[in-house]
Design a protein around this motif. Structure first.
Motif, PDB file in Angstrom:
ATOM      1  N   LEU A  61       0.822  -1.208   0.000  1.00  0.00           N
ATOM      2  CA  LEU A  61       0.000   0.000   0.000  1.00  0.00           C
ATOM      3  C   LEU A  61       0.857   1.259   0.000  1.00  0.00           C
ATOM      4  CD1 LEU A  61      -2.782  -1.082   2.512  1.00  0.00           C
ATOM      5  CD2 LEU A  61      -2.932  -0.925   0.019  1.00  0.00           C
ATOM      6  N   GLU A  62       2.068   1.154   0.568  1.00  0.00           N
ATOM      7  CA  GLU A  62       2.978   2.296   0.635  1.00  0.00           C
ATOM      8  C   GLU A  62       3.764   2.481  -0.656  1.00  0.00           C
ATOM      9  OE1 GLU A  62       3.311  -0.220   3.217  1.00  0.00           O
ATOM     10  OE2 GLU A  62       1.730   0.830   4.282  1.00  0.00           O
ATOM     11  N   GLY A  63       3.734   1.511  -1.558  1.00  0.00           N
ATOM     12  CA  GLY A  63       4.495   1.595  -2.802  1.00  0.00           C
ATOM     13  C   GLY A  63       5.368   0.368  -2.984  1.00  0.00           C
ATOM     14  N   THR A  64       6.352   0.496  -3.841  1.00  0.00           N
ATOM     15  CA  THR A  64       7.248  -0.621  -4.116  1.00  0.00           C
ATOM     16  C   THR A  64       8.242  -0.780  -2.974  1.00  0.00           C
ATOM     17  OG1 THR A  64       7.081  -0.205  -6.475  1.00  0.00           O
ATOM     18  CG2 THR A  64       8.934  -1.549  -5.756  1.00  0.00           C
ATOM     19  N   GLN A  65       8.490  -2.019  -2.629  1.00  0.00           N
ATOM     20  CA  GLN A  65       9.538  -2.333  -1.668  1.00  0.00           C
ATOM     21  C   GLN A  65      10.202  -3.633  -2.098  1.00  0.00           C
ATOM     22  OE1 GLN A  65       7.422  -2.514   2.041  1.00  0.00           O
ATOM     23  NE2 GLN A  65       6.738  -4.605   1.722  1.00  0.00           N
ATOM     24  N   TYR A  66      11.344  -3.921  -1.489  1.00  0.00           N
ATOM     25  CA  TYR A  66      12.107  -5.119  -1.816  1.00  0.00           C
ATOM     26  C   TYR A  66      12.279  -5.912  -0.533  1.00  0.00           C
ATOM     27  CZ  TYR A  66      12.965  -2.926  -6.288  1.00  0.00           C
ATOM     28  OH  TYR A  66      12.795  -2.349  -7.525  1.00  0.00           O
ATOM     29  N   ARG A  67      11.842  -7.170  -0.537  1.00  0.00           N
ATOM     30  CA  ARG A  67      11.852  -8.013   0.665  1.00  0.00           C
ATOM     31  C   ARG A  67      12.709  -9.252   0.404  1.00  0.00           C
ATOM     32  NH1 ARG A  67       8.250  -8.548   4.873  1.00  0.00           N
ATOM     33  NH2 ARG A  67       6.900  -7.052   3.817  1.00  0.00           N
ATOM     34  N   VAL A  68      13.638  -9.512   1.332  1.00  0.00           N
ATOM     35  CA  VAL A  68      14.506 -10.678   1.232  1.00  0.00           C
ATOM     36  C   VAL A  68      14.529 -11.375   2.586  1.00  0.00           C
ATOM     37  CG1 VAL A  68      16.855 -11.499   0.784  1.00  0.00           C
ATOM     38  CG2 VAL A  68      15.962  -9.542  -0.486  1.00  0.00           C
ATOM     39  N   THR A  69      14.238 -12.671   2.579  1.00  0.00           N
ATOM     40  CA  THR A  69      14.323 -13.467   3.800  1.00  0.00           C
ATOM     41  C   THR A  69      15.719 -14.076   3.881  1.00  0.00           C
ATOM     42  OG1 THR A  69      11.973 -13.982   3.681  1.00  0.00           O
ATOM     43  CG2 THR A  69      13.320 -15.402   5.081  1.00  0.00           C
ATOM     44  N   PRO A  70      16.434 -13.837   4.980  1.00  0.00           N
ATOM     45  CA  PRO A  70      17.783 -14.381   5.123  1.00  0.00           C
ATOM     46  C   PRO A  70      17.794 -15.912   5.086  1.00  0.00           C
ATOM     47  CG  PRO A  70      17.383 -12.693   6.769  1.00  0.00           C
ATOM     48  CD  PRO A  70      16.065 -12.991   6.104  1.00  0.00           C
ATOM     49  N   ARG A  71      18.932 -16.460   4.706  1.00  0.00           N
ATOM     50  CA  ARG A  71      19.088 -17.917   4.624  1.00  0.00           C
ATOM     51  C   ARG A  71      18.844 -18.606   5.951  1.00  0.00           C
ATOM     52  NH1 ARG A  71      24.887 -17.834   2.232  1.00  0.00           N
ATOM     53  NH2 ARG A  71      24.564 -15.867   1.197  1.00  0.00           N
ATOM     54  N   ASP A  72      19.094 -17.896   7.055  1.00  0.00           N
ATOM     55  CA  ASP A  72      18.924 -18.525   8.367  1.00  0.00           C
ATOM     56  C   ASP A  72      17.470 -18.528   8.824  1.00  0.00           C
ATOM     57  OD1 ASP A  72      18.433 -15.903   9.146  1.00  0.00           O
ATOM     58  OD2 ASP A  72      20.017 -15.842  10.659  1.00  0.00           O
ATOM     59  N   GLY A  73      16.544 -18.007   7.984  1.00  0.00           N
ATOM     60  CA  GLY A  73      15.121 -18.028   8.304  1.00  0.00           C
ATOM     61  C   GLY A  73      14.670 -16.930   9.247  1.00  0.00           C
ATOM     62  N   SER A  74      15.570 -16.013   9.611  1.00  0.00           N
ATOM     63  CA  SER A  74      15.190 -14.917  10.503  1.00  0.00           C
ATOM     64  C   SER A  74      14.283 -13.941   9.764  1.00  0.00           C
ATOM     65  CB  SER A  74      16.436 -14.224  11.055  1.00  0.00           C
ATOM     66  OG  SER A  74      17.240 -13.736  10.017  1.00  0.00           O
ATOM     67  N   ALA A  75      13.859 -12.920  10.459  1.00  0.00           N
ATOM     68  CA  ALA A  75      12.920 -11.946   9.892  1.00  0.00           C
ATOM     69  C   ALA A  75      13.462 -11.347   8.602  1.00  0.00           C
ATOM     70  CB  ALA A  75      12.658 -10.834  10.909  1.00  0.00           C
ATOM     71  N   PRO A  76      12.572 -11.130   7.632  1.00  0.00           N
ATOM     72  CA  PRO A  76      13.029 -10.589   6.346  1.00  0.00           C
ATOM     73  C   PRO A  76      13.537  -9.153   6.464  1.00  0.00           C
ATOM     74  CG  PRO A  76      10.645 -10.911   6.334  1.00  0.00           C
ATOM     75  CD  PRO A  76      11.149 -11.392   7.652  1.00  0.00           C
ATOM     76  N   PHE A  77      14.425  -8.804   5.543  1.00  0.00           N
ATOM     77  CA  PHE A  77      14.883  -7.433   5.410  1.00  0.00           C
ATOM     78  C   PHE A  77      14.022  -6.787   4.340  1.00  0.00           C
ATOM     79  CE2 PHE A  77      18.632  -9.558   7.083  1.00  0.00           C
ATOM     80  CZ  PHE A  77      18.980  -8.702   8.114  1.00  0.00           C
ATOM     81  N   VAL A  78      13.532  -5.600   4.636  1.00  0.00           N
ATOM     82  CA  VAL A  78      12.699  -4.873   3.687  1.00  0.00           C
ATOM     83  C   VAL A  78      13.413  -3.564   3.357  1.00  0.00           C
ATOM     84  CG1 VAL A  78      10.451  -3.815   3.272  1.00  0.00           C
ATOM     85  CG2 VAL A  78      10.607  -5.909   4.645  1.00  0.00           C
TER      86      VAL A  78
END
Length: 156
Positions: A61-78
């Motif tokens: 809703l806020e626009g485009t973002q880029y989300r990546v979930t780390p290999r260790d399964g921790s919280a994604p980086f946005v």
């Protein structure tokens, strides 16, 4: 013996600054037993966006973002879409990502891989809030990568 350019640079920073990392962390890096820090995981996620932006791109809703979930399964980086898209405009679209190369120095195998290789240019991306130009200027990393790839230009 194998020695990465990144480890040599960590040694230089530890020696020259005194506060780059604790000696125990440097020893763990040299022995290759260190666990990635949150900053390192964020950098890995940032690089995965550079290598394959469409895989991480999403609309919210806020626009485009880029989300990546780390290999260790921790919280994604946005990552903010506007900021990443500015970086992508500068980043070479058809570059070869993280191509490893080695050279021998007195029986020691030195290993390096730029974030991107584009013709005679090496590209390095840093996921940091503030760029320390003097630190990067003094860096062993880009100088060694130029030699390793017979490149003529290093871009950060």
């Amino acid at each position: 013996m194998r020695l990465s350019i990144t480890t040599v640079e960590a040694c230089r920073l530890w020696r020259d600054t005194g506060d780059w990392m604790a000696l125990s962390e440097l020893e763990a890096q040299i022995k290759r037993v260190s666990q990635p820090s949150e900053k390192m995981l964020r950098g890995i996620a940032f690089h995965s966006v550079l290598e394959n932006p469409s895989a991480a791109r999403e609309q919210s809703l806020e626009g485009t973002q880029y989300r990546v979930t780390p290999r260790d399964g921790s919280a994604p980086f946005v990552f903010d879409g506007e900021g990443i898209e500015r970086v992508l405009q500068m980043w070479p679209a058809n570059a070869a990502a993280e191509i490893k190369n080695t050279f021998d120095v007195d029986g020691i195998t030195v290993v390096g891989k730029p974030d991107a290789l584009f013709g005679v240019e090496i590209w390095e991306a840093k996921c940091t809030e503030k760029i320390d130009v003097e630190n990067y200027f003094e860096s062993f990393q880009w100088k060694a990568l130029l030699k390793l790839y017979s490149a003529t230009v290093a871009k950060y």
